[in-house]
Design a protein around this motif. Structure first.
Motif, PDB file in Angstrom:
ATOM      1  N   ALA A  83       0.697  -1.195  -0.639  1.00 27.77           N
ATOM      2  CA  ALA A  83      -0.023   0.078   0.155  1.00 27.77           C
ATOM      3  C   ALA A  83       0.885   1.404  -0.121  1.00 27.77           C
ATOM      4  N   LEU A  84       1.833   1.113   0.941  1.00 34.84           N
ATOM      5  CA  LEU A  84       3.299   2.316   0.622  1.00 34.84           C
ATOM      6  C   LEU A  84       3.375   2.406  -0.654  1.00 34.84           C
ATOM      7  N   PHE A  85       3.622   1.681  -1.152  1.00 33.53           N
ATOM      8  CA  PHE A  85       4.240   1.541  -2.304  1.00 33.53           C
ATOM      9  C   PHE A  85       3.312   2.240  -3.244  1.00 33.53           C
ATOM     10  N   LEU A  86       1.650   1.838  -3.472  1.00 35.10           N
ATOM     11  CA  LEU A  86       1.045   2.009  -4.214  1.00 35.10           C
ATOM     12  C   LEU A  86       1.030   3.105  -4.174  1.00 35.10           C
ATOM     13  N   LEU A  87       1.277   4.013  -2.940  1.00 33.23           N
ATOM     14  CA  LEU A  87       1.401   6.138  -2.950  1.00 33.23           C
ATOM     15  C   LEU A  87       1.970   6.548  -3.445  1.00 33.23           C
ATOM     16  N   LEU A  88       2.634   5.949  -4.036  1.00 31.01           N
ATOM     17  CA  LEU A  88       4.273   6.286  -5.489  1.00 31.01           C
ATOM     18  C   LEU A  88       3.437   6.712  -7.090  1.00 31.01           C
ATOM     19  N   PHE A  89       1.987   5.765  -6.629  1.00 34.84           N
ATOM     20  CA  PHE A  89       1.696   6.078  -8.127  1.00 34.84           C
ATOM     21  C   PHE A  89       0.206   7.041  -7.697  1.00 34.84           C
ATOM     22  N   TYR A  90      -0.228   6.191  -7.075  1.00 40.44           N
ATOM     23  CA  TYR A  90      -1.996   6.910  -6.614  1.00 40.44           C
ATOM     24  C   TYR A  90      -1.346   8.319  -6.619  1.00 40.44           C
ATOM     25  N   ALA A  91      -0.481   9.225  -5.132  1.00 39.35           N
ATOM     26  CA  ALA A  91      -0.319  10.332  -5.090  1.00 39.35           C
ATOM     27  C   ALA A  91       0.374  10.950  -5.470  1.00 39.35           C
ATOM     28  N   ALA A  92       1.421  10.685  -5.484  1.00 44.91           N
ATOM     29  CA  ALA A  92       2.758  11.327  -5.803  1.00 44.91           C
ATOM     30  C   ALA A  92       3.203  12.241  -6.849  1.00 44.91           C
ATOM     31  N   LEU A  93       2.071  10.531  -7.934  1.00 44.74           N
ATOM     32  CA  LEU A  93       2.536  11.363  -9.012  1.00 44.74           C
ATOM     33  C   LEU A  93       1.265  11.806  -9.553  1.00 44.74           C
ATOM     34  N   PRO A  94       0.149  11.271  -9.293  1.00 44.94           N
ATOM     35  CA  PRO A  94      -1.005  12.206 -10.010  1.00 44.94           C
ATOM     36  C   PRO A  94      -0.954  13.862  -9.166  1.00 44.94           C
ATOM     37  N   VAL A  95       0.042  13.977  -8.016  1.00 42.13           N
ATOM     38  CA  VAL A  95      -0.085  15.402  -7.847  1.00 42.13           C
ATOM     39  C   VAL A  95       1.404  16.269  -8.903  1.00 42.13           C
ATOM     40  N   ALA A  96       2.165  15.076  -9.120  1.00 37.33           N
ATOM     41  CA  ALA A  96       3.117  16.018  -9.439  1.00 37.33           C
ATOM     42  C   ALA A  96       3.054  16.110 -11.581  1.00 37.33           C
ATOM     43  N   LEU A  97       1.597  15.188 -11.801  1.00 36.93           N
ATOM     44  CA  LEU A  97       1.484  15.136 -13.008  1.00 36.93           C
ATOM     45  C   LEU A  97       0.027  16.890 -13.324  1.00 36.93           C
ATOM     46  N   GLY A  98       0.065  16.314 -12.176  1.00 38.74           N
ATOM     47  CA  GLY A  98      -1.602  17.519 -12.098  1.00 38.74           C
ATOM     48  C   GLY A  98      -0.910  19.178 -12.427  1.00 38.74           C
ATOM     49  N   LEU A  99       0.092  19.044 -11.053  1.00 35.31           N
ATOM     50  CA  LEU A  99       0.571  20.433 -11.388  1.00 35.31           C
ATOM     51  C   LEU A  99       1.339  20.997 -12.181  1.00 35.31           C
ATOM     52  N   LEU A 100       1.969  19.678 -13.266  1.00 34.81           N
ATOM     53  CA  LEU A 100       2.768  20.014 -13.812  1.00 34.81           C
ATOM     54  C   LEU A 100       1.255  20.111 -15.533  1.00 34.81           C
ATOM     55  N   LEU A 101       0.097  19.183 -15.610  1.00 31.69           N
ATOM     56  CA  LEU A 101      -1.263  20.126 -16.407  1.00 31.69           C
ATOM     57  C   LEU A 101      -1.418  21.070 -16.657  1.00 31.69           C
ATOM     58  N   ALA A 102      -1.654  21.503 -15.723  1.00 29.94           N
ATOM     59  CA  ALA A 102      -2.687  22.555 -14.464  1.00 29.94           C
ATOM     60  C   ALA A 102      -1.717  23.502 -14.926  1.00 29.94           C
ATOM     61  N   SER A 103      -0.585  23.757 -14.474  1.00 24.21           N
ATOM     62  CA  SER A 103       0.503  25.145 -15.226  1.00 24.21           C
ATOM     63  C   SER A 103       0.189  25.032 -16.625  1.00 24.21           C
ATOM     64  N   ALA A 104       0.789  24.510 -17.209  1.00 23.01           N
ATOM     65  CA  ALA A 104       0.758  24.295 -18.763  1.00 23.01           C
ATOM     66  C   ALA A 104      -0.681  25.109 -19.052  1.00 23.01           C
ATOM     67  N   LEU A 105      -1.786  24.306 -18.565  1.00 19.59           N
ATOM     68  CA  LEU A 105      -3.357  24.572 -19.516  1.00 19.59           C
ATOM     69  C   LEU A 105      -3.219  25.881 -18.730  1.00 19.59           C
ATOM     70  N   SER A 106      -3.310  26.861 -17.604  1.00 18.91           N
ATOM     71  CA  SER A 106      -3.530  28.180 -17.675  1.00 18.91           C
ATOM     72  C   SER A 106      -1.913  29.021 -17.448  1.00 18.91           C
ATOM     73  N   ARG A 107      -1.277  28.817 -18.391  1.00 18.71           N
ATOM     74  CA  ARG A 107      -0.072  29.688 -18.560  1.00 18.71           C
ATOM     75  C   ARG A 107      -0.418  30.021 -20.071  1.00 18.71           C
ATOM     76  N   PHE A 108      -0.550  28.581 -21.131  1.00 16.75           N
ATOM     77  CA  PHE A 108      -0.839  29.121 -22.824  1.00 16.75           C
ATOM     78  C   PHE A 108      -2.708  29.018 -22.395  1.00 16.75           C
ATOM     79  N   ARG A 109      -2.884  29.525 -23.225  1.00 21.00           N
ATOM     80  CA  ARG A 109      -4.505  29.347 -23.725  1.00 21.00           C
ATOM     81  C   ARG A 109      -4.701  28.517 -25.109  1.00 21.00           C
ATOM     82  N   LEU A 110      -5.015  26.880 -24.769  1.00 19.06           N
ATOM     83  CA  LEU A 110      -5.097  26.290 -25.627  1.00 19.06           C
ATOM     84  C   LEU A 110      -6.850  25.499 -26.027  1.00 19.06           C
ATOM     85  N   ARG A 111      -6.461  24.980 -27.603  1.00 18.23           N
ATOM     86  CA  ARG A 111      -7.491  25.275 -28.162  1.00 18.23           C
ATOM     87  C   ARG A 111      -7.884  24.051 -27.885  1.00 18.23           C
TER      88      ARG A 111
END
Length: 303
Positions: A83-111
């Motif tokens: 379960a602790l190993f799965l937290l890398l996939f369930y928590a760490a990666l989604p938060v990191a990817l979410g920050l990256l995608l949210a920053s890109a979507l908020s900075r650039f106007r994408l169609r």
């Protein structure tokens, strides 16, 4: 004249903002339901964890033996490590990817950004049983993933993803990343909208590029949203049951067994109710500890 004076004095002595006793009556129904459906079962589980019971015959006193087993028995300790190993996939990666995608979507106007957000959030509205069935088909030996690898000349990488002792747990974790990333993106996009535009303009005037702007403005401004995202994803990762049940059934062997699945397995398949209850209490304590730690960390940095 004395009675009104005494009443006025009583109201003056009440501290500003202090609730009246009648206010507690408004929360009493909700608290009664909370106690009936959460606190009472939790207390019963705590009691069962102190017994040796197979669910049918008379129970015997076990004391803390079931809890000692969580620390000494590899078959009980292993699911917590998974379960602790799965937290890398369930928590760490989604938060990191979410920050990256949210920053890109908020900075650039994408169609098509609205459609993109909808597609990312779609896994959140699907039943986890549906997600498990779909990904079990994709990750099967003759599934879509292996077919795609074969089509691009990477046949050497094909394998039985959910039947491989090494790759079964990361494969299940990858499904968790797919499910939780959309939630993080939506939370972070909502958070970026409340960050003052003046801060971004000031950073750009100081010559900040996208990376420095992210660490200097976006990341500090999303601290509260990150705490919420981490709390939700950690809870989702630790109480994961239906995805494991549908895709691997805890296998191969015990390679993907997690506490929630092991509670079900021991209580209803091997009739070790006391051990299952102890594992459930251990899982509750772990979830509570991690969520409190996340909250304290965020509160400490906000001071």
């Amino acid at each position: 004249m004395k009675a009104p004076a005494r009443a006025a004095g009583r109201y003056r002595r009440r501290a500003p903002g202090r609730p009246r006793a009648v206010g507690y009556l408004y929360v009493l129904p909700a608290f009664a339901l909370y106690g009936l459906f959460l606190l009472v079962p939790l207390g019963q589980t705590a009691w069962l964890s102190l017994l040796h019971w197979d669910g049918l015959t008379a129970a015997t006193w076990a004391g803390l033996d079931n809890y000692k087993g969580l620390l000494t028995d590899p078959s009980l300790r292993g699911p917590f490590l998974h379960a602790l190993f799965l937290l890398l996939f369930y928590a760490a990666l989604p938060v990191a990817l979410g920050l990256l995608l949210a920053s890109a979507l908020s900075r650039f106007r994408l169609r098509g950004a609205t459609f993109f957000r909808t597609v990312l959030f779609l896994p959140q509205v699907l039943a986890m049983v549906v997600v498990g069935v779909a990904w079990r088909s994709i990750l099967a030996p003759d599934g879509l993933l292996n077919d795609a690898l074969t089509a691009v000349g990477l046949e050497s990488l094909t394998r039985s993803w959910l039947g491989d002792y090494t790759w079964a747990l990361p494969a299940v974790g990858a499904v968790g990343t797919w499910v939780e990333t959309g939630l993080c993106v939506v939370l972070f996009l909502a958070g970026t909208q409340r960050i003052p535009r003046e801060l971004y303009e000031a950073a750009r005037m100081d010559g900040a590029g996208p990376v420095r702007e992210f660490f200097a403005v976006t990341l500090p401004g999303l601290r509260a949203e990150i705490a919420v995202a981490l709390t939700l994803t950690i809870i989702a990762g630790l109480r994961n049951f239906d995805l494991i049940y549908i895709t691997t059934g805890g296998g191969p062997g015990n390679a993907t067994s997690v506490p929630a699945y092991e509670v079900y397995h021991r209580a209803f398949e091997t009739n070790e109710v006391g051990s299952a209850a102890a594992m459930g209490m251990g899982l509750t304590l772990l979830i509570f500890t991690l969520t409190v730690a996340v909250s304290r960390l965020v509160e400490g940095r906000n001071r």
